[in-house]
Structure formats: C-alpha cells, structure tokens
Write a protein that holds these residues in place. Structure first.
Motif, PDB file in Angstrom:
ATOM      1  N   ILE A  66       0.826  -1.210   0.000  1.00  0.00           N
ATOM      2  CA  ILE A  66       0.000   0.000   0.000  1.00  0.00           C
ATOM      3  C   ILE A  66       0.859   1.258   0.000  1.00  0.00           C
ATOM      4  N   ALA A  67       2.068   1.165   0.582  1.00  0.00           N
ATOM      5  CA  ALA A  67       2.978   2.313   0.571  1.00  0.00           C
ATOM      6  C   ALA A  67       3.404   2.650  -0.861  1.00  0.00           C
ATOM      7  N   SER A  68       3.566   1.632  -1.704  1.00  0.00           N
ATOM      8  CA  SER A  68       3.927   1.862  -3.109  1.00  0.00           C
ATOM      9  C   SER A  68       2.839   2.676  -3.804  1.00  0.00           C
ATOM     10  N   TRP A  69       1.598   2.248  -3.633  1.00  0.00           N
ATOM     11  CA  TRP A  69       0.480   2.954  -4.253  1.00  0.00           C
ATOM     12  C   TRP A  69       0.371   4.387  -3.718  1.00  0.00           C
ATOM     13  N   ASN A  70       0.531   4.544  -2.427  1.00  0.00           N
ATOM     14  CA  ASN A  70       0.415   5.878  -1.830  1.00  0.00           C
ATOM     15  C   ASN A  70       1.531   6.808  -2.290  1.00  0.00           C
ATOM     16  N   THR A  71       2.720   6.247  -2.467  1.00  0.00           N
ATOM     17  CA  THR A  71       3.839   7.062  -2.940  1.00  0.00           C
ATOM     18  C   THR A  71       3.555   7.595  -4.339  1.00  0.00           C
ATOM     19  N   MET A  72       3.082   6.720  -5.216  1.00  0.00           N
ATOM     20  CA  MET A  72       2.767   7.151  -6.578  1.00  0.00           C
ATOM     21  C   MET A  72       1.584   8.118  -6.583  1.00  0.00           C
ATOM     22  N   LEU A  73       0.604   7.840  -5.751  1.00  0.00           N
ATOM     23  CA  LEU A  73      -0.565   8.710  -5.640  1.00  0.00           C
ATOM     24  C   LEU A  73      -0.155  10.104  -5.170  1.00  0.00           C
ATOM     25  N   SER A  74       0.698  10.161  -4.148  1.00  0.00           N
ATOM     26  CA  SER A  74       1.179  11.451  -3.642  1.00  0.00           C
ATOM     27  C   SER A  74       2.002  12.189  -4.687  1.00  0.00           C
ATOM     28  N   GLY A  75       2.736  11.417  -5.508  1.00  0.00           N
ATOM     29  CA  GLY A  75       3.516  12.039  -6.579  1.00  0.00           C
ATOM     30  C   GLY A  75       2.634  12.739  -7.591  1.00  0.00           C
ATOM     31  N   PHE A  76       1.572  12.064  -8.008  1.00  0.00           N
ATOM     32  CA  PHE A  76       0.623  12.693  -8.948  1.00  0.00           C
ATOM     33  C   PHE A  76      -0.029  13.926  -8.308  1.00  0.00           C
ATOM     34  N   ALA A  77      -0.534  13.750  -7.097  1.00  0.00           N
ATOM     35  CA  ALA A  77      -1.250  14.842  -6.434  1.00  0.00           C
ATOM     36  C   ALA A  77      -0.331  16.022  -6.144  1.00  0.00           C
ATOM     37  N   SER A 127      -8.795   5.272  -7.851  1.00  0.00           N
ATOM     38  CA  SER A 127      -9.971   4.417  -8.104  1.00  0.00           C
ATOM     39  C   SER A 127      -9.601   2.958  -8.348  1.00  0.00           C
ATOM     40  N   THR A 128      -8.326   2.680  -8.729  1.00  0.00           N
ATOM     41  CA  THR A 128      -7.915   1.299  -9.007  1.00  0.00           C
ATOM     42  C   THR A 128      -7.104   0.683  -7.876  1.00  0.00           C
ATOM     43  N   MET A 129      -6.873   1.421  -6.805  1.00  0.00           N
ATOM     44  CA  MET A 129      -6.070   0.888  -5.699  1.00  0.00           C
ATOM     45  C   MET A 129      -6.751  -0.327  -5.077  1.00  0.00           C
ATOM     46  N   PRO A 130      -6.013  -1.411  -4.858  1.00  0.00           N
ATOM     47  CA  PRO A 130      -6.626  -2.600  -4.244  1.00  0.00           C
ATOM     48  C   PRO A 130      -6.979  -2.371  -2.780  1.00  0.00           C
ATOM     49  N   GLU A 131      -6.291  -1.406  -2.166  1.00  0.00           N
ATOM     50  CA  GLU A 131      -6.538  -1.117  -0.753  1.00  0.00           C
ATOM     51  C   GLU A 131      -6.232   0.363  -0.517  1.00  0.00           C
ATOM     52  N   ARG A 132      -7.016   1.007   0.310  1.00  0.00           N
ATOM     53  CA  ARG A 132      -6.780   2.409   0.649  1.00  0.00           C
ATOM     54  C   ARG A 132      -6.710   2.552   2.161  1.00  0.00           C
ATOM     55  N   SER A 168      -5.751   5.779   5.360  1.00  0.00           N
ATOM     56  CA  SER A 168      -5.908   7.213   5.625  1.00  0.00           C
ATOM     57  C   SER A 168      -4.953   8.050   4.787  1.00  0.00           C
ATOM     58  N   VAL A 169      -3.748   7.520   4.560  1.00  0.00           N
ATOM     59  CA  VAL A 169      -2.753   8.247   3.763  1.00  0.00           C
ATOM     60  C   VAL A 169      -3.265   8.468   2.339  1.00  0.00           C
ATOM     61  N   SER A 170      -3.935   7.477   1.792  1.00  0.00           N
ATOM     62  CA  SER A 170      -4.465   7.581   0.427  1.00  0.00           C
ATOM     63  C   SER A 170      -5.478   8.716   0.329  1.00  0.00           C
ATOM     64  N   TRP A 171      -6.433   8.735   1.249  1.00  0.00           N
ATOM     65  CA  TRP A 171      -7.455   9.785   1.242  1.00  0.00           C
ATOM     66  C   TRP A 171      -6.835  11.161   1.481  1.00  0.00           C
ATOM     67  N   ASN A 172      -5.880  11.227   2.395  1.00  0.00           N
ATOM     68  CA  ASN A 172      -5.225  12.513   2.702  1.00  0.00           C
ATOM     69  C   ASN A 172      -4.513  13.075   1.476  1.00  0.00           C
ATOM     70  N   ALA A 173      -3.843  12.178   0.729  1.00  0.00           N
ATOM     71  CA  ALA A 173      -3.106  12.627  -0.458  1.00  0.00           C
ATOM     72  C   ALA A 173      -4.051  13.235  -1.486  1.00  0.00           C
ATOM     73  N   MET A 174      -5.196  12.606  -1.685  1.00  0.00           N
ATOM     74  CA  MET A 174      -6.157  13.109  -2.662  1.00  0.00           C
ATOM     75  C   MET A 174      -6.769  14.436  -2.217  1.00  0.00           C
ATOM     76  N   ILE A 175      -7.190  14.502  -0.980  1.00  0.00           N
ATOM     77  CA  ILE A 175      -7.824  15.731  -0.474  1.00  0.00           C
ATOM     78  C   ILE A 175      -6.836  16.892  -0.503  1.00  0.00           C
ATOM     79  N   SER A 176      -5.600  16.625  -0.050  1.00  0.00           N
ATOM     80  CA  SER A 176      -4.577  17.681  -0.064  1.00  0.00           C
ATOM     81  C   SER A 176      -4.251  18.118  -1.486  1.00  0.00           C
ATOM     82  N   GLY A 177      -4.232  17.156  -2.405  1.00  0.00           N
ATOM     83  CA  GLY A 177      -3.950  17.483  -3.802  1.00  0.00           C
ATOM     84  C   GLY A 177      -4.991  18.407  -4.395  1.00  0.00           C
TER      85      GLY A 177
END
Length: 667
Positions: A167-178, A191-196, A198-207
C-alpha cells in the motif's frame, strides 16, 4: 493597505507564556527506539526442548562467528544511517564501500541517502540495479527518489514495472501525482487501488486543495471513512486560501485531536487574510497547550508580528528561540531578522545576522532588503558585494533588494548598471518586479521620459505596478500630463484600484485644480470606492495606540493637542513653515495649517514624546506615504526634542535624528 508592510491593525500585545507542561520537542524522526523500553530477557532453552544443543567447541565457534557477523553488519548499518541522518552522504558511501558483506538493509540505507539528496537520481538508480535481493522497501525508496527529483514520468514507468507493491507503493505514486497537480492521473490511480488507508485519502484531499479545487476536496472528504486530522487540516488551509476564514475557524474547532500542523494552518491563514492579531492570539493558545513549535509556526507568527509592528512580542519569541534547538534553523533566524527590519530595529537585525550560525541565500536577501528599506543603500550594496565574495549566487529577489537600495539612495547609474548586468553576468532574467523597481528609480530621479521608454521596451505587456510606479513619480514631480498617462494605463489594467484615483487627485490638488479633484472624488463615489484613511500607530508599554488624521476619539487628545501646539511654536521659531501643498483640501490657510498639524504621524509622535522616557527612540508606523510637510516637521522635532524618531510608511523607513533624515530628503 497599499504598500509593502501589510495592514494597519492595532492590537493589545500578547504576552509570550509557556504552559505548565512546557514546550515539547519531538525526538529524532529517524530514531524509532523507545528510550524507556526494557529489552526482553534472554530465556535459555528448556532441558525438555527437542532442540539439539551442539556440545562440541566447533559448533560453538560457528555460532559465535554467525553472531559476530550479524553484530558487525548491524554496527556498520548504524554507522551508515548515522551519516545519512547527518546529511553526510559521502561518508556513508565510504563506509558502504568498505563493508565486505552487506545485507539488503545496508543497500536500502544507502539508497535512502541518495533518495533524500536532490540531483542524485542516476546514482540512486545505478545503486538500485546492483542490489542482490531488493525487497519492497528497496522499490518504494527508488520510486520516491524519482518523485523527489520531479521525474513523474520515470516514476510512473518504474511503478508499472515493480514486481512487488504494497500500500505504501500505491500511496507514494498517488502522492507524486497529487503533489504535481496531476489530479486526473491521481484520481484514476486512486480508483484502481486494491486497498486504501488514511494516507491515500489525505493525499487526494490535499492534492485537490493545492490545485484550488476546494469543491472536489470537500466532496471527497465527505466520503472519507477516516476523516483524519491531516485531511481536516488540508481543508482548513483550503478555506483560508479562498478567504473563507469563518468556515476554517469552524472546522478548526471541530478537530478533536489537533496537531502542530493544524495550529500552523490557522496561524498562517490568519496572517494571509490580514488578521495578524488573531494569528498571535492563536499562537499563544498553541503555546499554552504544549504543542511543538516548528519553523513554520515561528515564520508565520513573526510575519504577524511584522505586520502589526509588534516588536515586543517579536523580541520575546527571539528569547524563546535562543534557548531552543530552533535557534540553529536558518529559516527561523531569517524570519527573526526580517521581523526586526520591518519593526524598525535595524541594529538588532544586523547583530542577529552576524551571530546566526547558519545563513542561506534567503538570509542574505533579507538583510540586503532590510538595509535598502531603511534607506541605508550603501550598506545594502556593500553586503551584496560581500555576498558575491562568499560565492553565494544571487537570485531575482536579491536584485529586487539591490534596485531598491539604488532607488532609495538615488543611485540611478549604478542601478542601470546592475539591471543590464543581471542577465549577462548572473543569469537572472528580468521579471516584472525588476521593471517596477527601475521605473521607480528613474521616475523618482526625474527621468520620466527614460522611465516611459523602459516601459515601452519591456518584453511583455506592462502590469499595473509599473504604471503605479510611474504615477507615483509623476506625483512627486507634479507632472500632470505624465500622471494622467500613468493613471489611464493603470486603471485600464486595474479599474478598481483606489490608489490610482487618489494619486491623480493629489496631483490635481497640488496644482489647485479643484474641479478635477472634485471630478475624481465624485467618480469614486459613484463607483462606491472609498479612500483608505491615513493612520499611524505607536506601541507604548505593550499597547498599540492608533491615530487617524484629525483624530477625535483618543481619550488623551487634549494633552496631545497641547503638545502639538507647543511643538509648532518651537518649530516656527527654528524656521519651520507649513507646506500647504500637502493640505489637500480647498479650505483657508489657517484651516490648512491645522489639518497639517493633526496628521496622524504628528499625533502619534506627540503622544510618544509625552509617554516614553527620554533617551528611548520613537517608532511610528503609518499605512500611507509620509507627506512632505510631516517629513520636514519631524526633522525639526527630532532636533528640538533630542530624540531619534523612526517612521515606517508604506514603502520604507525614515530615521530622523538631530534635524536630518536617513533618506537625505530623497524618498
């Protein structure tokens, strides 16, 4: 307000106090050991255990050798991490190269060192390719390295090719985009993450907040199953950015578990919305609640002190910082230095500059700008030379300070020299701010034609500030034709700017063209535009006293008028003659003299002379430019009273002493 120093917002100075629990500083973020944790006891194998214990010395030696190997590798890993935490990557590389046997942790440690240092992406990738058995941490660190070097495309490709992801891999890439404003890509990945988590949601909202899309951020927050403090803090920042302070305050109150970042968001937001008094109040609450103070906390708070000219509170913060680890932080030191400059304590700023253990380019820029703003152009330029001798490369902000120094000292030729050499010798391209400075420099020197020629040569469309500088110069030199030209262009870009109308009206008033003055005021009235009233303020015993021109509400006004009448008599005996050009009203001579005598800065000075002991300088702050009559009168007052009077208007400082001003009557 118009000007560089922020709004006039008098307040009662807040005492800097600690809570009974004191200030808590975090442990080294790189050390996750608990100092109070008791290591587990070693339990020898039971005699009933089926494990066979080798009885012979050979097996004991083999076991000891394995233990020694493990201890040696662990010890070396700690040495490498110690160098990396200290920012010494070269020493970490040397220690790594001397290790005969390395574990995956060893490789990962050095890879993390490369990842933290910008510009080492190639070295990091080469090291990664040599790792015998990379694990998920290796991949995540390499992915982070791509993003820290702003190589989003490289990170995307690397992420797609990763054989193992968590999940850290996905969050790192997600934070990079955001973090790079690529919210469409971030949304697709999210939307395609197999698992989310709090970090995932935070990255999107902050972005979304960073991109200014507060609606999407709020919509996502409503679906957020975690609704963490981080997400709420991001929304607080978003509301502050759009000026919706009330909703930000409401959300802040709803945060049950506040972090230092949450408090920082409120302090910075208040300052950005010209509510520095509220920023200082919430800073005190943060301190009383025992939250960690970060460089951002102090930077925002000190900016609030600067806006309010709260020198006493700024000094108290300095005392606190001096006794804390934050004293080593260059950002905090620079913020203190800037506060002293903007509060009129230039000597304290210089003393701090000489004592700072660490200085960066921003520190040098702040001191150069401080000297320039105080009219000490020669020292600003000497510091610029010293900075270059120290091999510190100037940036575009440096040259804004340099041009300001030339401007306030009337050094036209030198300013033109630096303007021409800036791109050739320093690789700094001229920005709109530089052109504004140069137009102001030429205009104040009376070279109005040269100033307009420079505007015509600009490589892009002139902005409002350029014509604002030209309009100000036309007012100084009473050139109606140039003032009308500048005002017309100014208002075509910014039709709601009150200052342009007021400046033009003042030029007409000086020429006694009262019909034109009336026409300007009537036009402003029709368009519901209100002139900002002139006001000045002074701090006496930790309380700020504000005065408006022709003040009628101050409780000690009779005493102030009595002091002003006394000063007027003494000034006239010394040769002072009121300059009626600056009484911009169509009234009689006697009334004009009274209006000039009751200008806000004179009221504040009279009150300071009454209340402050002999020997202490008076520090007066004004939201508009000091008028010519006040400037002349204050020179007389400084000589008569034997006082140093420091006046900050909306563009610069004036230091009056023994009948003269630091600006040399050039401002």
């Amino acid at each position: 307000m118009d000007g560089v120093f922020g709004p006039a917002n008098p307040y009662t100075v807040l005492s800097l106090t600690k809570s009974s629990s004191g200030i808590i500083f975090s442990q080294n973020p790189g050390d996750d050991r608990n100092p109070n944790q008791v290591p587990p006891k070693f339990t020898p194998p039971s005699s009933k255990s089926s494990t066979l214990v080798p009885p012979n010395n050979l097996k004991h030696k083999a076991l000891n050798s394995s233990v020694l190997y493990d201890v040696d590798v662990i010890s070396c890993n700690r040495i490498i991490m110690g160098h990396i935490r200290a920012g010494d990557l070269e020493s970490a590389v040397r220690a790594f190269s001397k290790m005969p046997i390395k574990s995956t942790i060893t490789w990962n440690s050095l890879l993390a060192g490369y990842s933290r240092k910008p510009g080492t992406l190639n070295e990091a990738r080469q090291l990664f390719d040599e790792i015998p058995e990379p694990d998920v941490f290796s991949y995540n660190t390499m992915l982070s390295c791509y993003l820290r070097n702003s190589n989003v495309d490289g990170a995307r490709l690397f992420f797609e090719q990763m054989p193992i992801r968590d999940i850290a891999s996905w969050n790192t890439m997600l934070s990079g985009f955001a973090g790079n404003g690529m919210m469409d890509e971030a949304q697709r990945l999210f939307s395609t993450m197999p698992e989310r988590n709090s970090v995932s949601w935070n990255a999107m909202i902050s972005g979304y907040v960073e991109c200014g899309d507060l609606e999407s951020a709020l919509s996502l927050f409503e679906s957020d199953p975690f609704k963490s403090t981080t997400a709420r803090t991001a929304l607080i920042t978003g509301y502050m950015k759009v000026g919706n302070v009330e909703i930000a305050e409401k959300m802040f109150e709803e945060v049950l578990i506040k972090s230092s970042v949450t408090w920082n968001a409120m302090i910075a937001g208040y300052v950005e919305n010209s509510r520095s008094e509220d920023a200082l109040k919430i800073f005190r609450k943060m301190l009383e609640n025992g939250f960690n103070l970060t460089p951002l906390t102090l930077t925002s708070t000190l900016l609030g002190c600067s806006n309010l000219s709260a020198l006493v509170l700024g000094q108290q913060i300095h005392q606190f910082v001096y006794k804390s680890p934050l004293y080593q932080d260059a950002t905090v030191g620079t913020s203190l230095l800037s506060m002293y400059c903007k509060c009129g304590a230039l000597e304290d700023a210089w003393k701090l500059f000489t004592e700072m253990p660490r200085k960066d380019l921003v520190t040098w820029n702040a001191m150069i700008s401080g000297y320039a703003t105080h009219g000490v152009g020669e020292k600003a330029l000497a510091l610029f030379d010293e900075m270059r001798n120290e091999r510190i490369k100037p940036d575009w902000i440096t040259f804004v300070g340099v041009f300001s120094a030339c401007n306030h000292a009337g050094l036209v030729e030198l300013g033109m020299h630096y303007f021409d050499s800036m791109p050739k010798d320093y690789g700094v391209e001229a920005k709109p701010e530089h052109y504004s400075c140069m137009v102001d420099l030429l205009g104040r020197a009376g070279k109005l034609k040269e100033a307009t020629n420079l505007i015509e040569r600009m490589p892009y469309k002139p902005h409002a500030a350029v014509f604002g500088s030209l309009l100000g110069a036309a007012r100084i030199h009473k050139n109606i034709e140039m003032a009308e030209f500048a005002a017309k262009n100014f208002l075509s870009i910014d039709p709601t700017n009150v200052a342009a109308y007021v400046q033009l009206a003042n030029v007409y008033a000086v020429k006694n063209r009262w019909d034109d003055v009336s026409r300007i005021w009537q036009g402003m009235k029709v368009n519901k535009m209100v002139k900002m009233p002139g006001c000045s303020w002074i701090e006496i015993k930790s309380i700020v006293h504000e005065f408006r021109s022709s003040e009628i509400e101050h409780p000690e006004l009779p005493l102030i008028h009595e002091k002003l009448d006394e000063l007027e008599r003494k000034m006239k005996l010394k040769g002072y003659v009121p300059n009626l050009e600056f009484a911009l009203h169509d009234v009689g001579k006697k009334q004009k003299e009274k209006l000039l005598l009751w200008h806000s800065e004179k009221l504040a000075i009279a009150y300071g002379l009454i209340k402050l002991p002999l020997g202490l300088p008076l520090r007066i702050f004004k939201n508009l430019r000091v008028c010519g009559d006040c400037h002349q009168a204050i020179k007389y007052i400084s000589a008569i009273e034997g006082r140093e009077i420091i006046v900050r208007d909306n563009t610069r400082f004036h230091h009056f002493k023994d009948g003269s001003c630091s600006c040399g009557d050039y401002w």
